[in-house]
Scaffold this active site. Structure first.
Site, PDB file in Angstrom:
ATOM      1  N   ARG A   1       0.971  -1.109  -0.058  1.00  0.00           N
ATOM      2  CA  ARG A   1       0.115   0.132   0.149  1.00  0.00           C
ATOM      3  C   ARG A   1       0.944   1.264   0.035  1.00  0.00           C
ATOM      4  NH1 ARG A   1      -3.572  -2.383   5.133  1.00  0.00           N
ATOM      5  NH2 ARG A   1      -1.653  -3.577   5.220  1.00  0.00           N
TER       6      ARG A   1
ATOM      7  N   GLN B   1      12.563 -14.594   5.455  1.00  0.00           N
ATOM      8  CA  GLN B   1      11.510 -15.344   5.112  1.00  0.00           C
ATOM      9  C   GLN B   1      11.392 -15.433   3.814  1.00  0.00           C
ATOM     10  OE1 GLN B   1       7.606 -13.060   6.384  1.00  0.00           O
ATOM     11  NE2 GLN B   1       6.536 -15.071   6.280  1.00  0.00           N
TER      12      GLN B   1
ATOM     13  N   ASN C   1      -5.995  -4.759  17.723  1.00  0.00           N
ATOM     14  CA  ASN C   1      -4.615  -5.135  18.023  1.00  0.00           C
ATOM     15  C   ASN C   1      -3.276  -4.211  17.489  1.00  0.00           C
ATOM     16  OD1 ASN C   1      -2.503  -7.138  18.385  1.00  0.00           O
ATOM     17  ND2 ASN C   1      -2.807  -8.066  16.453  1.00  0.00           N
TER      18      ASN C   1
HETATM   19  C1  UD1 Z   1      -1.346  -6.613  11.631  1.00  0.00           C
HETATM   20  C2  UD1 Z   1      -1.997  -7.683  12.408  1.00  0.00           C
HETATM   21  C3  UD1 Z   1      -3.326  -7.157  12.812  1.00  0.00           C
HETATM   22  C4  UD1 Z   1      -2.757  -5.561  13.616  1.00  0.00           C
HETATM   23  C5  UD1 Z   1      -2.057  -4.683  12.711  1.00  0.00           C
HETATM   24  C6  UD1 Z   1      -1.255  -3.625  13.571  1.00  0.00           C
HETATM   25  C7  UD1 Z   1      -1.979  -9.999  11.713  1.00  0.00           C
HETATM   26  C8  UD1 Z   1      -2.472 -11.187  10.955  1.00  0.00           C
HETATM   27  N1  UD1 Z   1      -2.449  -8.875  11.779  1.00  0.00           N
HETATM   28  O1  UD1 Z   1      -2.128  -6.445  10.524  1.00  0.00           O
HETATM   29  O2  UD1 Z   1      -4.102  -7.701  13.963  1.00  0.00           O
HETATM   30  O3  UD1 Z   1      -4.090  -4.956  13.910  1.00  0.00           O
HETATM   31  O4  UD1 Z   1      -0.787  -5.568  12.156  1.00  0.00           O
HETATM   32  O5  UD1 Z   1      -0.606  -2.820  12.884  1.00  0.00           O
HETATM   33  O6  UD1 Z   1      -0.734  -9.935  12.205  1.00  0.00           O
HETATM   34  N2  UD1 Z   1       5.237  -9.157   7.903  1.00  0.00           N
HETATM   35  C9  UD1 Z   1       6.272 -10.184   7.853  1.00  0.00           C
HETATM   36  N3  UD1 Z   1       5.984 -11.232   6.816  1.00  0.00           N
HETATM   37  C10 UD1 Z   1       4.568 -11.461   6.401  1.00  0.00           C
HETATM   38  C11 UD1 Z   1       3.584 -10.529   6.540  1.00  0.00           C
HETATM   39  C12 UD1 Z   1       3.782  -9.633   7.331  1.00  0.00           C
HETATM   40  O7  UD1 Z   1       7.229 -10.115   8.047  1.00  0.00           O
HETATM   41  O8  UD1 Z   1       4.550 -12.474   5.686  1.00  0.00           O
HETATM   42  C13 UD1 Z   1       5.391  -8.082   8.785  1.00  0.00           C
HETATM   43  C14 UD1 Z   1       5.201  -6.689   7.836  1.00  0.00           C
HETATM   44  O9  UD1 Z   1       6.473  -6.417   7.523  1.00  0.00           O
HETATM   45  C15 UD1 Z   1       4.549  -5.958   9.201  1.00  0.00           C
HETATM   46  C16 UD1 Z   1       4.047  -6.863  10.191  1.00  0.00           C
HETATM   47  O10 UD1 Z   1       4.547  -8.064   9.799  1.00  0.00           O
HETATM   48  O11 UD1 Z   1       5.683  -5.181   9.779  1.00  0.00           O
HETATM   49  C17 UD1 Z   1       2.554  -6.643  10.148  1.00  0.00           C
HETATM   50  O12 UD1 Z   1       2.231  -6.891   8.834  1.00  0.00           O
HETATM   51  P1  UD1 Z   1       1.202  -6.224   7.970  1.00  0.00           P
HETATM   52  O13 UD1 Z   1       0.812  -6.633   6.826  1.00  0.00           O
HETATM   53  O14 UD1 Z   1       1.383  -4.858   7.839  1.00  0.00           O
HETATM   54  O15 UD1 Z   1      -0.270  -6.428   9.003  1.00  0.00           O
HETATM   55  P2  UD1 Z   1      -1.782  -5.690   9.144  1.00  0.00           P
HETATM   56  O16 UD1 Z   1      -2.211  -5.987   8.041  1.00  0.00           O
HETATM   57  O17 UD1 Z   1      -1.237  -4.327   9.461  1.00  0.00           O
HETATM   58 CA    CA Z   2       0.593  -2.973   9.287  1.00  0.00          CA
END
Ligand code: UD1
Ligand code: CA
Length: 419
Positions: A16, A73, A170
């Protein structure tokens, strides 16, 4: 106290953001987003910090340097999968794990400390952070049972009906007992909608297994802001900027108009200095006491301004030292300059520090007077109490002797002794 290690999730693509730069390297008040997360992880005493990288990993790894452990990852299969990538590293580890997202730059140390304290006191298996926000769109919602206990976290895409109205969200900060975390991760199933393994599903698993879950709510809900878009980035910048300015004001700095003043984190400013509107001060800058800065002044990184200095409108100072009582009141530029005490720099004076290949140093000694509209082509030295006439061009390599007068284009010394 039990040992604590931290995992920072930072592999996500940041789709995004619509950017070729990895999301966590976008900056807020002069620092990459991930730096704020690293800082809190360190400040609360994490002995080891693991960052999970994926998208743009080489760039992020280069930024992180060597004191942060990094794991890759391979496929971005969600936050639970990201945590699983650190399982090997934590194989024999018996302590607690703090999990943070790399995209939440506004978290304060105090709130994380609250989580760790509650986690210890209640002997919970998982203690995590929630926030009550005006607009919960995009966040996981906290589902509570009749007794108020946390039952589950429902991701935005899966939230339906009343769940969509839940304002408690969260934040993405969790403390786990390490062994229980990795055991439960194995039970998380692929989310059919997003084809990802959600770390947040662990809460429901714990609940069903009657494992103790605790939560802490932020006092200041802005702390939970996660950066997903450029709009979030601007919102975070605004909030952090206010925090920085407030701290400076409480330490004795007058900021006439915080709305138009932009100061990066870590900038030090002495008591009774006045910062006038439309001023930009970048990181790694120190300013002394009783200075007057602005309006419309820009002080760039690597600059050190002593006490009683005046930098007026349309002045720019970059990687320079400016000595006490020195005055540059009207438009002008100092770059890579060493300026002594009691120097007067006239309107429109410029140091030409870049010759097309290298940046060169200009030295202006104590008591010198640099006339209006003069150009100093670095490297040059202006001696003590020397006088440069208005409109002069001091050419490259010149050293104007102490107490002399130099004028013209190119500047020539016309008198050895200034009256
Ligand atoms: C996530 C949470 C949500 C919370 C929000 C807060 C989950 C499923 N959801 O959603 O409950 O309200 O954060 O900001 O956890 N990342 C990885 N590997 C992946 C996917 C993500 O390392 O495969 C990392 C991203 O770089 C990021 C973090 O995890 O720093 C959160 O991922 P993001 O996709 O931003 O999750 P949200 O949809 O914001
Ligand atoms: Ca996020």
């Amino acid at each position: 106290m039990k040992e604590i290690r931290a995992i920072i999730l930072a592999a996500g693509k940041g789709t995004r953001m619509k950017s070729s730069t990895p999301k966590v390297l976008h900056t807020v008040c002069g620092e990459p987003i991930i730096q704020y997360v690293l800082d809190v992880a360190k400040e609360v005493g994490s002995k080891k910090i693991y960052a999970v990288l994926g998208h743009g990993s080489s760039q992020v790894r280069e930024y992180l340097g060597t004191d942060i452990y990094t794991v890759e990852q391979q496929k971005l299969l969600g936050t639970a999968d990201a945590v699983r990538c650190v399982e090997k590293q934590l194989n024999n580890y018996k302590g607690d794990v703090l999990i943070l997202c790399g995209d939440t730059p506004l978290l304060r140390k105090s709130v994380i400390k609250n989580i760790l304290r509650k986690h210890k006191k209640t002997n919970a298996v998982c203690t995590f952070l929630t926030a009550v926000v005006h607009n919960p769109d995009g966040y996981g919602r906290i589902i509570r049972g009749d007794s108020g206990d946390v039952v589950a976290i429902r991701e935005d895409k899966d939230a339906v009906g009343y769940e969509r109205e839940i304002a408690e969200i969260n934040v993405g900060v969790y403390c786990f007992k390490s062994a229980d975390l990795f055991k439960a991760l194995k039970q998380i199933k692929l989310n059919p909608k997003k084809k990802e393994f959600y770390l947040t599903d662990i809460i429901e698993i714990f609940y069903e297994n009657k494992v103790k879950i605790e939560s802490v709510e932020t006092e200041d809900s802005t702390e939970g802001l996660g950066i997903n878009t450029r709009n979030d980035l601007a919102v975070a910048e605004g909030i952090l900027r206010q925090r920085i300015l407030k701290e400076l004001m409480l330490s004795g700095v007058t900021i006439i108009d915080p709305k138009t003043t932009f100061i990066d984190g870590g900038v030090k400013i002495g008591e009774d200095t006045v910062i006038r509107p439309f001023t930009v001060i970048e990181k790694d800058v120190t300013i002394g006491k009783k200075c007057a800065v602005g309006p419309f002044c820009r002080i760039r990184s690597g600059s050190k301004i002593a006490d009683h200095v005046q930098l007026g409108n349309f002045t720019e100072v970059s990687r320079s030292k400016v000595g006490p009582n020195t005055i540059m009141k009207h438009f002008g530029y100092l770059g890579d300059s060493l300026v002594g005490a009691n120097v007067n720099i006239g309107a429109g004076a410029v140091t030409a520090n870049y010759d097309g290949q290298a940046k060169n140093v200009t030295k202006i000694s104590d008591g010198a007077f640099v006339g209006s509209d003069s150009v100093l082509i670095a490297p040059v030295r202006v001696g003590k109490n020397a006088y440069i006439g208005a409109g002069s061009v001091v050419t490259k390599g010149k050293s104007i002797p102490d107490s002399s007068i130099a004028v013209g284009v190119p500047a020539k010394v016309i008198s050895k002794k200034k009256k």
